[in-house]
Design an enzyme around this catalytic site. Structure first.
Site, mmCIF file in Angstrom:
data_model
loop_
_atom_site.group_PDB
_atom_site.id
_atom_site.type_symbol
_atom_site.label_atom_id
_atom_site.label_comp_id
_atom_site.label_asym_id
_atom_site.label_seq_id
_atom_site.Cartn_x
_atom_site.Cartn_y
_atom_site.Cartn_z
ATOM 1 N N LYS A 157 -60.028 23.435 75.509
ATOM 2 C CA LYS A 157 -58.991 22.940 74.589
ATOM 3 C C LYS A 157 -57.903 24.007 74.574
ATOM 4 C CE LYS A 157 -58.482 21.069 69.896
ATOM 5 N NZ LYS A 157 -57.634 19.924 70.234
HETATM 6 N N1 PMP Z 1 -59.345 14.681 73.352
HETATM 7 C C1 PMP Z 1 -58.298 15.488 73.128
HETATM 8 C C2 PMP Z 1 -57.312 15.709 74.213
HETATM 9 C C3 PMP Z 1 -58.149 16.130 71.888
HETATM 10 O O1 PMP Z 1 -57.103 16.928 71.653
HETATM 11 C C4 PMP Z 1 -59.095 15.884 70.865
HETATM 12 C C5 PMP Z 1 -58.933 16.541 69.516
HETATM 13 N N2 PMP Z 1 -59.480 17.827 69.506
HETATM 14 C C6 PMP Z 1 -60.175 15.034 71.143
HETATM 15 C C7 PMP Z 1 -60.262 14.445 72.396
HETATM 16 C C8 PMP Z 1 -61.235 14.782 70.119
HETATM 17 O O2 PMP Z 1 -62.016 15.933 69.942
HETATM 18 P P1 PMP Z 1 -62.725 16.261 68.558
HETATM 19 O O3 PMP Z 1 -63.513 15.065 68.187
HETATM 20 O O4 PMP Z 1 -63.579 17.437 68.838
HETATM 21 O O5 PMP Z 1 -61.648 16.541 67.579
#
Ligand code: PMP
Length: 322
Positions: A157
């Site tokens: 991320k």
């Molecule tokens: N995909 C992307 C590209 C994201 O930025 C996020 C948000 N963090 C998610 C999926 C969902 O991840 P999470 O459930 O851990 O927030």
């Protein structure tokens, strides 16, 4: 006095105005940050942070992929988040931990630049709009693809990845949609600009696998666990674009978006054109898990168990998820 909660910056809580960096910091020029998005929810036991340890582990994983030494352990970062939320006095908030390359030699090579870590918290409502949770959102398939696997690592991320996400989001919003769904480089379903995607047809729940350039979402994992606990089959598999149009139900998951139904894609009506029954069931169970003080899965970290009302006692105490 600042109206904003204080920001944890390299080990101490500083005033909002003082959490600043130099314009020549590596991160500004080359996007070299890794970050998290976490939510704390209001409960009968005070603010509860959802899946804190999993989020901070993912931050460390993202940093490792980018050869970045954050200099803190997962436990230390969890403690810092608990301290920041406790000090803010907020009952519910969004939490943004970020580690980034700072001011040092200019140039692409970041290995000699210092790494800084900050944690900020703020109040944030429903990401795709309050109505979206019930009525669902209207989305388009983006003209932008997700990065191919051997280009930008999707499992990290990282700040730079969100240049692609911003293109997807801007295109969708300018076209009158709430969000865009990006395809993988092979034209298979991947994810939204900040959400994972679920597709339901004939009672089967499917979601694109990690090999299709998705971020391994923590909400995605939570919803998979909840659905399996309730007896549903959840399959991680490749899905073609047209699986969207023929789905009975579609929904997004994400920390910010939570569980958001999708009611149209490219103006095709999905199922009956409103939130479907399985989506509603999983959404309800997900929302319950965020505030369930019995904490059956150990997903919640109760801030008040670690910090007194004055915030005393937060530092140095282990942020166990119980
Ligand atoms: N995909 C992307 C590209 C994201 O930025 C996020 C948000 N963090 C998610 C999926 C969902 O991840 P999470 O459930 O851990 O927030």
């Amino acid at each position: 006095m600042s109206q904003h909660p204080r920001i944890w910056f390299n080990g101490e809580l500083v005033a909002y105005e003082d959490a600043t960096i130099h314009v020549l910091s590596h991160v500004i020029h080359y996007g070299s940050s890794v970050f998290e998005g976490i939510r704390a929810y209001e409960t009968d036991r005070g603010p509860a942070i959802f899946r804190l340890e999993e989020h901070m582990s993912r931050l460390i994983d993202s940093a490792k992929i980018h050869r970045m030494d954050v200099g803190y352990t997962v436990d230390e970062l969890c403690d810092a988040v608990v301290e920041t939320v406790g000090e803010s006095g907020l009952e519910a908030c969004y939490i943004r931990p970020i580690s980034f390359r700072g001011h040092g030699p200019m140039g692409v090579n970041p290995l000699k630049n210092p790494v800084h870590t900050a944690i900020a918290v703020w109040e944030w409502g429903q990401y795709l709009g309050a109505e979206a949770i019930e009525r669902g959102v209207e989305v388009q398939v983006s003209s932008w693809n997700r990065p191919a696997p051997n280009t930008l690592p999707a499992m990290a991320k990282a700040g730079g990845n969100y240049l692609g996400g911003s293109l997807i989001k801007m295109e969708a919003v300018l076209n009158g949609f709430s969000e865009g769904i990006a395809l993988s480089v092979d034209g298979l379903l991947s994810e939204g600009s900040g959400e994972n995607l679920f597709v339901i047809r004939d009672g089967e729940i499917a979601t694109p696998p990690q090999t299709l350039s998705i971020l391994p979402g923590i909400t995605r994992d939570s919803v998979i666990q909840i659905a399996r606990d309730r007896g549903y089959t959840v399959t991680e598999r490749s899905l073609p674009r047209e699986a969207l149009y023929l789905a009975d139900e579609l929904f997004f998951t994400g920390t910010a978006a939570e569980v958001t139904p999708i009611r149209t894609v490219d103006h095709y009506e999905i199922g009956s054109g409103s939130r479907g029954p399985i989506t509603e069931e999983l959404q309800t169970a997900y929302f319950q898990s965020l505030r369930d003080t019995a904490n059956p899965k150990g997903w919640l970290t109760f801030v008040n168990d670690h910090a007194g009302p004055s915030g005393d006692g937060a530092a140095g105490q282990p942020a166990v998820t119980s």
